[in-house]
Design a protein around this motif. Structure first.
Motif, mmCIF file in Angstrom:
data_model
loop_
_atom_site.group_PDB
_atom_site.id
_atom_site.type_symbol
_atom_site.label_atom_id
_atom_site.label_comp_id
_atom_site.label_asym_id
_atom_site.label_seq_id
_atom_site.Cartn_x
_atom_site.Cartn_y
_atom_site.Cartn_z
ATOM 1 N N ALA A 288 0.850 -1.188 0.000
ATOM 2 C CA ALA A 288 0.000 0.000 0.000
ATOM 3 C C ALA A 288 0.886 1.238 0.000
ATOM 4 O O ALA A 288 1.836 1.338 0.791
ATOM 5 N N TYR A 289 0.586 2.174 -0.898
ATOM 6 C CA TYR A 289 1.389 3.388 -1.045
ATOM 7 C C TYR A 289 0.493 4.619 -0.934
ATOM 8 O O TYR A 289 -0.679 4.600 -1.362
ATOM 9 N N LEU A 290 1.059 5.685 -0.381
ATOM 10 C CA LEU A 290 0.423 6.992 -0.422
ATOM 11 C C LEU A 290 1.016 7.744 -1.606
ATOM 12 O O LEU A 290 2.218 8.027 -1.645
ATOM 13 N N LEU A 291 0.185 8.039 -2.583
ATOM 14 C CA LEU A 291 0.598 8.738 -3.793
ATOM 15 C C LEU A 291 0.198 10.200 -3.664
ATOM 16 O O LEU A 291 -0.961 10.517 -3.371
ATOM 17 N N GLU A 292 1.135 11.126 -3.864
ATOM 18 C CA GLU A 292 0.848 12.561 -3.841
ATOM 19 C C GLU A 292 1.347 13.175 -5.142
ATOM 20 O O GLU A 292 2.530 13.052 -5.484
ATOM 21 N N PHE A 293 0.431 13.826 -5.872
ATOM 22 C CA PHE A 293 0.749 14.414 -7.176
ATOM 23 C C PHE A 293 0.470 15.913 -7.140
ATOM 24 O O PHE A 293 -0.612 16.341 -6.684
ATOM 25 N N PRO A 294 1.396 16.724 -7.641
ATOM 26 C CA PRO A 294 1.068 18.141 -7.818
ATOM 27 C C PRO A 294 0.030 18.304 -8.926
ATOM 28 O O PRO A 294 -0.165 17.412 -9.759
ATOM 29 N N ALA A 295 -0.640 19.436 -8.949
ATOM 30 C CA ALA A 295 -1.671 19.695 -9.955
ATOM 31 C C ALA A 295 -1.087 19.535 -11.361
ATOM 32 O O ALA A 295 -0.004 20.034 -11.662
ATOM 33 N N GLY A 296 -1.812 18.797 -12.198
ATOM 34 C CA GLY A 296 -1.428 18.632 -13.591
ATOM 35 C C GLY A 296 -0.378 17.577 -13.863
ATOM 36 O O GLY A 296 -0.047 17.321 -15.031
ATOM 37 N N ALA A 297 0.169 16.937 -12.840
ATOM 38 C CA ALA A 297 1.215 15.927 -13.046
ATOM 39 C C ALA A 297 0.617 14.662 -13.662
ATOM 40 O O ALA A 297 -0.496 14.243 -13.315
ATOM 41 N N THR A 298 1.369 14.044 -14.566
ATOM 42 C CA THR A 298 0.911 12.827 -15.244
ATOM 43 C C THR A 298 2.029 11.801 -15.258
ATOM 44 O O THR A 298 3.191 12.142 -15.473
ATOM 45 N N ARG A 299 1.669 10.545 -15.040
ATOM 46 C CA ARG A 299 2.610 9.432 -15.163
ATOM 47 C C ARG A 299 1.982 8.364 -16.044
ATOM 48 O O ARG A 299 0.874 7.889 -15.759
ATOM 49 N N ASN A 300 2.683 7.986 -17.119
ATOM 50 C CA ASN A 300 2.259 6.858 -17.953
ATOM 51 C C ASN A 300 3.074 5.646 -17.545
ATOM 52 O O ASN A 300 4.301 5.641 -17.657
ATOM 53 N N ALA A 301 2.407 4.619 -17.048
ATOM 54 C CA ALA A 301 3.085 3.446 -16.485
ATOM 55 C C ALA A 301 3.094 2.295 -17.475
ATOM 56 O O ALA A 301 2.084 2.027 -18.147
ATOM 57 N N ARG A 302 4.242 1.616 -17.556
ATOM 58 C CA ARG A 302 4.344 0.409 -18.385
ATOM 59 C C ARG A 302 3.562 -0.724 -17.721
ATOM 60 O O ARG A 302 3.292 -0.698 -16.521
#
Length: 651
Positions: free
Chosen positions: A101-115
């Motif tokens: 289990a992870y806590l994910l924190e993203f700034p506004a507008g951030a994007t990650r494309n995952a393989r």
């Protein structure tokens, strides 16, 4: 805070390096598998880089470990990207499944494309604040605070924050590793002779089904509550040992979990060698041909005591190896005279950037133990029969390695002269030692693809076990450039069954390599070193199940099982030199596992199948004049898996 981040990056880098080295991957190999540049991996391992989350996911998937193992599985372990995105481990369990289990924190507008992750990985995402577009790239879900989604993460997927900072809990569930061979039948433990009679009838039926095309049958037994597991395994072994032997069905007792019996179809390993077509003359050649014939003779047709004397008394490496193989195949495991002492020749570190043979395979061990490989000397006898009879013939020996094949050719044809070419520093040192007093052998430490042409070219080129550690097409093209028109190329090498995708290739590799091991399993005596005994026992316990999985369309599970097993047995303390002659077999088995795992990673082990090899040969200026499968591993046909000899003519 800065110092804490540096320490974290240093620890992650050390984890990456340790796992990569344990896997045996070069930097270049890991770069190819992960799509992360070699320079980035090197910087990460040296603690000079603060890695991005996606970089670490790519590396974890390529290394076959879960994310928590890569970053350090203590709670609150955090990876921080340059744009302020963070990924913090908040909980982890390892049984019965790995769940992180992870806590994910993203700034506004951030994007990650995952393989895609490995097959079967599930992700569950709960948004705590903000909004997040997440899920499979082809159909993501837009989640607001308090909403959740679950999806299979073995496809490309996305995380994209909205107009405000987003926080979410991401739970990653890895598939449970199913290591056991699945059962065709679950049986209660027989309590009477009549019960055992019923089991024998079932085993007879299974043998007929397997030999006629089913290919595999697995039966498991539920032990009575009062019966110890070891006692049940021992009794089952004795019962199976009393079953009539079959020339086409192999039975293995399964010892992990409920004991069982695995029945597998086994293609006949050897046929008689074709008659020599060259000028292979002399008493040594005659004796060797007779021994090669005895390897396929019916049980009881050989004078094993006389053959034992041959092993001990001959001065010929070839003759001793052929005689030892006859004894081994007739139930008296034997090591050729002089085999099993490791001579260490320093070279590369084995896990660096260069993709040489020694980067993945222990060349010192290869030189010491490879001669017990099934049909190793037999292939050289067959190859020598296709050499032209020209007195003083000069040959090009490509990818000579430590030099065992060339040494056997020189025994059979003392008039031969050879230019031995190999790029490996370790192999070069073994060659220099082996042929120090042989003026007929010239040694060059170079690759055939980099060697300057020799005018007017060679009449004959020979390659043994060297066509697959490099680009096969480039290998063939380079040899053609060094040959005369109408010259002859003799190739003895291992090839696997035909495949058309990676999954089929992995399963074919497993079936091919494991038959070499299972055909030469021996029990190491109690007086041997404890480590040598443990290795032999562990391989005998685990590998039949792995082979059964490969035959049951479960290649991924078999691959994981083999990787884990290899790491386990390599941790067993053992002497550098085998403590008993029979321990040489299990040392050879470790080499086969090295080659198999390198094959999974496509590093220095790039085997193809015979039909494709022939097509590549034709594309590079050769015609096929002769093809013989010297030793069959998997499949019934000429072009199926095993050790092959091909005679090619330069056109």
């Amino acid at each position: 805070m800065v110092e804490a981040n540096r320490n974290r990056a240093r620890c992650i880098g050390q984890n990456v390096a340790a796992i990569r080295q344990r896997r045996g991957l070069t930097l270049e190999g890991l770069a190819e598998l992960s799509s992360v540049s070699r320079a980035s991996i090197s910087a990460l391992e040296n603690g000079a880089d603060n890695p991005r989350v996606q970089t670490l996911w790519n590396l974890a998937d390529a290394l076959g470990v879960d994310f928590g193992t890569l970053i350090g599985d203590s709670r609150d372990e955090c990876v921080l990207d340059e744009d302020g995105a963070s990924f913090r481990l908040i909980d982890r369990q390892t049984s019965p499944k790995i769940v992180e289990a992870y806590l994910l924190e993203f700034p506004a507008g951030a994007t990650r494309n995952a393989r895609p992750h490995v097959a079967g990985v599930q992700e569950h995402v709960v948004v705590l604040s903000g909004e997040l577009l997440t899920g499979p790239t082809e159909g993501p879900s837009l989640l607001a605070s308090g909403q959740s989604v679950s999806f299979t993460a073995d496809v490309p997927h996305i995380y994209s924050a909205g107009r405000m900072r987003t926080r979410a809990i991401v739970t990653v569930v890895y598939p449970r590793l199913d290591h056991g061979a699945r059962s065709d039948q679950e049986l209660n433990w027989p309590r009477t002779q009549a019960d055992w009679g019923e089991v024998y009838s079932l085993m007879d039926r299974a043998a007929i089904e397997v030999q006629n095309g089913v290919g595999i049958d697995t039966k498991r037994f539920h032990l009575p509550a009062q019966m110890p597991h070891d006692k049940g395994v021992s009794e089952l072994r004795s019962k199976v040992a009393n079953l009539p032997p079959s020339p086409t069905v192999r039975r293995f007792v399964l010892t992990e979990g409920n004991p069982g019996v695995l029945s597998l179809y086994r293609a006949p390993q050897m046929t008689r060698l074709p008659a020599a077509v060259g000028s292979l003359q002399g008493t040594l050649a005659d004796r060797c041909r007779k021994l090669a014939g005895l390897a396929t003779a019916p049980s009881g047709a050989c004078d094993l005591e006389r053959i034992q004397h041959v092993v001990l008394e001959t001065s010929s490496l070839m003759e001793s190896a052929l005689a030892a193989e006859v004894l081994t195949r007739h139930g008296r495991p034997t090591v050729p005279l002089g085999v099993g002492t490791m001579e260490q020749c320093p070279g590369s570190d084995g896990v660096g950037a260069q993709r040489l043979f020694e980067a993945r395979i222990d060349v010192d061990a290869y030189e010491a133990f490879e001669l017990v490989h099934p049909a190793y000397a037999r292939q050289m006898l067959a190859l020598a029969g296709h050499l032209p009879g020209t007195e003083g013939l000069r040959i090009l020996e490509v990818g000579t390695g430590p030099g065992l094949p060339l040494a056997m050719l020189r025994e059979l044809r003392p008039d031969l002269q050879a230019l031995a070419v190999d790029p490996s520093e370790v192999a070069f040192r073994h060659l220099t030692r082996r042929f120090a007093r042989d003026p007929a052998v010239e040694i060059r430490k170079t690759s055939i693809t980099e060697m300057d042409p020799v005018d007017p070219g060679f009449e004959v080129a020979v390659s043994v076990g060297a066509s697959h550690p490099m680009d096969t097409s480039a290998f063939l093209a380079a040899i053609r450039d060094h040959m005369r028109d109408d010259g002859r190329l003799l190739v003895a090498d291992e090839m696997i069954c035909a495949f058309s995708d990676r999954e089929q290739r992995q399963a074919a590799l497993i079936r091919h390599h494991l038959w070499y091991i299972l055909d030469t399993l021996v029990e190491v005596p109690k007086e041997a070193h404890k480590g040598d005994i443990q290795i032999a026992e562990r391989l005998a316990q685990a590998l039949p199940e792995a082979l059964g999985m490969a035959y049951s369309q479960r290649g991924d599970a078999a691959m994981r099982r083999i990787r884990d097993l290899y790491e386990e047995v390599m941790e067993i303390d053992r002497p550098r030199q085998p403590s008993h002659p029979l321990a040489v077999f299990s040392r050879f088995h470790l080499l086969e596992l090295q080659a198999l795992i390198a094959g999974f990673d496509y590093e220095v082990e790039q085997k193809t199948h015979a039909a494709r090899f022939k097509a590549l040969a034709r594309a590079n200026g050769f015609e096929i004049r002769h093809h013989h499968r010297i030793y069959a591993t998997d499949g019934d046909g000429l072009e199926d898996a095993g050790t092959h000899l091909l005679v090619l003519e330069a056109v």
